[in-house]
Design an enzyme around this catalytic site. Structure first.
Site, mmCIF file in Angstrom:
data_model
loop_
_atom_site.group_PDB
_atom_site.id
_atom_site.type_symbol
_atom_site.label_atom_id
_atom_site.label_comp_id
_atom_site.label_asym_id
_atom_site.label_seq_id
_atom_site.Cartn_x
_atom_site.Cartn_y
_atom_site.Cartn_z
ATOM 1 N N TYR A 95 0.850 -1.199 0.000
ATOM 2 C CA TYR A 95 0.000 0.000 0.000
ATOM 3 C C TYR A 95 0.883 1.245 0.000
ATOM 4 C CZ TYR A 95 -3.152 3.674 1.643
ATOM 5 O OH TYR A 95 -3.855 4.856 1.762
ATOM 6 N N LYS A 143 1.256 4.338 -2.777
ATOM 7 C CA LYS A 143 1.042 5.741 -2.425
ATOM 8 C C LYS A 143 2.313 6.573 -2.660
ATOM 9 C CE LYS A 143 -3.269 6.122 -1.389
ATOM 10 N NZ LYS A 143 -4.109 7.149 -2.049
HETATM 11 N N1 LIG Z 1 -8.628 6.575 5.596
HETATM 12 C C1 LIG Z 1 -7.353 6.798 5.746
HETATM 13 O O1 LIG Z 1 -6.763 6.605 6.841
HETATM 14 C C2 LIG Z 1 -6.542 7.341 4.597
HETATM 15 C C3 LIG Z 1 -5.312 7.953 4.882
HETATM 16 C C4 LIG Z 1 -4.567 8.460 3.851
HETATM 17 C C5 LIG Z 1 -5.039 8.377 2.542
HETATM 18 N N2 LIG Z 1 -6.223 7.776 2.279
HETATM 19 C C6 LIG Z 1 -6.659 7.694 0.888
HETATM 20 O O2 LIG Z 1 -7.918 8.334 0.766
HETATM 21 C C7 LIG Z 1 -8.623 7.773 -0.337
HETATM 22 C C8 LIG Z 1 -10.046 7.442 0.098
HETATM 23 O O3 LIG Z 1 -9.993 6.436 1.105
HETATM 24 P P1 LIG Z 1 -11.122 6.268 2.202
HETATM 25 O O4 LIG Z 1 -10.423 6.122 3.496
HETATM 26 O O5 LIG Z 1 -12.166 7.298 2.058
HETATM 27 O O6 LIG Z 1 -11.656 4.797 1.818
HETATM 28 P P2 LIG Z 1 -13.127 4.239 1.529
HETATM 29 O O7 LIG Z 1 -14.069 4.644 2.585
HETATM 30 O O8 LIG Z 1 -12.934 2.774 1.269
HETATM 31 O O9 LIG Z 1 -13.521 4.932 0.149
HETATM 32 C C9 LIG Z 1 -12.855 4.581 -1.039
HETATM 33 C C10 LIG Z 1 -13.656 5.058 -2.220
HETATM 34 O O10 LIG Z 1 -12.942 4.729 -3.428
HETATM 35 C C11 LIG Z 1 -13.787 3.928 -4.271
HETATM 36 N N3 LIG Z 1 -12.934 3.005 -5.017
HETATM 37 C C12 LIG Z 1 -12.100 2.057 -4.528
HETATM 38 N N4 LIG Z 1 -11.500 1.413 -5.534
HETATM 39 C C13 LIG Z 1 -11.975 1.953 -6.689
HETATM 40 C C14 LIG Z 1 -11.749 1.706 -8.056
HETATM 41 N N5 LIG Z 1 -10.900 0.755 -8.467
HETATM 42 N N6 LIG Z 1 -12.396 2.456 -8.973
HETATM 43 C C15 LIG Z 1 -13.266 3.420 -8.581
HETATM 44 N N7 LIG Z 1 -13.519 3.715 -7.304
HETATM 45 C C16 LIG Z 1 -12.893 2.982 -6.376
HETATM 46 C C17 LIG Z 1 -14.750 3.235 -3.302
HETATM 47 O O11 LIG Z 1 -15.952 2.808 -3.906
HETATM 48 P P3 LIG Z 1 -16.093 1.331 -4.558
HETATM 49 O O12 LIG Z 1 -15.416 0.381 -3.618
HETATM 50 O O13 LIG Z 1 -17.563 1.128 -4.699
HETATM 51 O O14 LIG Z 1 -15.406 1.406 -5.882
HETATM 52 C C18 LIG Z 1 -15.019 4.377 -2.334
HETATM 53 O O15 LIG Z 1 -15.939 5.288 -2.896
HETATM 54 C C19 LIG Z 1 -7.801 6.575 -0.803
HETATM 55 O O16 LIG Z 1 -7.047 6.950 -1.934
HETATM 56 C C20 LIG Z 1 -6.897 6.289 0.375
HETATM 57 O O17 LIG Z 1 -5.690 5.676 -0.032
HETATM 58 C C21 LIG Z 1 -6.995 7.248 3.286
#
Ligand SMILES: NC(=O)c1ccc[n+]([C@@H]2O[C@H](COP(=O)([O-])OP(=O)(O)OC[C@H]3O[C@@H](n4cnc5c(N)ncnc54)[C@H](OP(=O)(O)O)[C@@H]3O)[C@@H](O)[C@H]2O)c1
Length: 249
Positions: free
Chosen positions: A141, A145
């Site tokens: 992961y 990133k």
């Molecule tokens: N939460 C954290 O701690 C954190 C920290 C740093 C960065 N981030 C980043 O923030 C972003 C959002 O994460 P989140 O925490 O909000 O996670 P989340 O709640 O799982 O949301 C992820 C979103 O991305 C969509 N998605 C996943 N794979 C996809 C694909 N192949 N094509 C199109 N849509 C896709 C999901 O919908 P579907 O599954 O229906 O496609 C969902 O809408 C990510 O890039 C993650 O790496 C998160």
């Protein structure tokens, strides 16, 4: 245009933008959650897998028919890793790269004509503190990133003077459906490090309005990235001492 707009950080960004009057198109793979958030916000929706380049190009062409000029693309879609290079399934390691890194590249390339037509326009890439530190936890992961962060920083320079400003947003632990970080940590101290998606959404909007090119959310994660860059050996020794290693079979 918000990718991954159906959950967590993407849904929070979409809600914040909708409150400010933005007309939105949300994109994700799963139709049910997408329809729920899009319905709530009066947004358009597109079912699309950002890891599939041909699908991204097809969907972007359809969106561009309706909206030849767009003002904002948020590359937020991403998946968690939850494992190391030696224990994750190879397919999962590939999916991390194709979604978290290449998904951002394909979306920008496919929506670029619409962003150029909408200029001045903004591109926001939701990277991660895991893209600035590699200390053994969730290595694949973290690597995906790191690649996405390099993409974001590089393409910001490629697009200089084009009227499209690239913003790199680097969140730490955020509690979302995909990354349930509060439930993950037992200690109150560690739980205190976890923030809500609304904080990221506010910083994204602020970053666009104040023309910030790169921001950690919360800000106090930045020193961790500085320690990684300035003293990588120190971090590696600390991670080893804390017991981050391959599980013995
Ligand atoms: N939460 C954290 O701690 C954190 C920290 C740093 C960065 N981030 C980043 O923030 C972003 C959002 O994460 P989140 O925490 O909000 O996670 P989340 O709640 O799982 O949301 C992820 C979103 O991305 C969509 N998605 C996943 N794979 C996809 C694909 N192949 N094509 C199109 N849509 C896709 C999901 O919908 P579907 O599954 O229906 O496609 C969902 O809408 C990510 O890039 C993650 O790496 C998160």
């Amino acid at each position: 245009m918000v990718t991954g707009g159906s959950s967590g950080i993407g849904a929070a960004i979409a809600r914040t933008l909708a409150r400010r009057g933005w007309q939105l198109v949300l994109l994700a793979r799963g139709e049910e959650r997408l329809a729920e958030v899009a319905g709530e916000l009066g947004a358009e929706q597109e079912v699309c897998d950002v890891a599939d380049r041909a699908e991204v190009e097809r969907v972007a062409a359809a969106v561009r028919e309706r909206h030849p000029a767009i003002r904002l693309l948020v590359n937020n879609a991403g998946i968690p890793g939850g494992g190391g290079f030696l224990d994750l399934e190879p397919d999962k390691i590939e999916a991390l790269v194709r979604t978290n890194y290449l998904g951002s590249v394909w979306c920008l390339r496919a929506f670029l004509p619409a962003l150029e037509a909408g200029a001045p326009a903004d591109l926001v890439n939701i990277a991660s503190v895991a893209g600035t530190i590699a200390a053994g936890h969730s290595g694949p992961y973290s690597a995906s990133k790191h690649a996405q962060l390099a993409f974001s920083r590089s393409v910001g320079v490629e697009l200089a003077g084009s009227g499209i400003t690239v913003h790199t947003v680097i969140p730490g632990f955020i509690d979302t459906p995909g990354f349930p970080n509060r439930a993950r940590f037992r200690s109150r101290l560690l739980q205190g490090l976890v923030a809500d998606p609304d904080l990221v959404a506010d910083q994204v909007v602020r970053g666009i309005e104040r023309n910030r090119l790169e921001q950690f959310v919360p800000r106090w994660y930045r020193p961790a990235a500085i320690v990684q860059a300035a003293a990588p050996g120190l971090l590696a020794r600390a991670a080893r001492a804390s017991g981050v290693r391959r599980k013995q079979k």
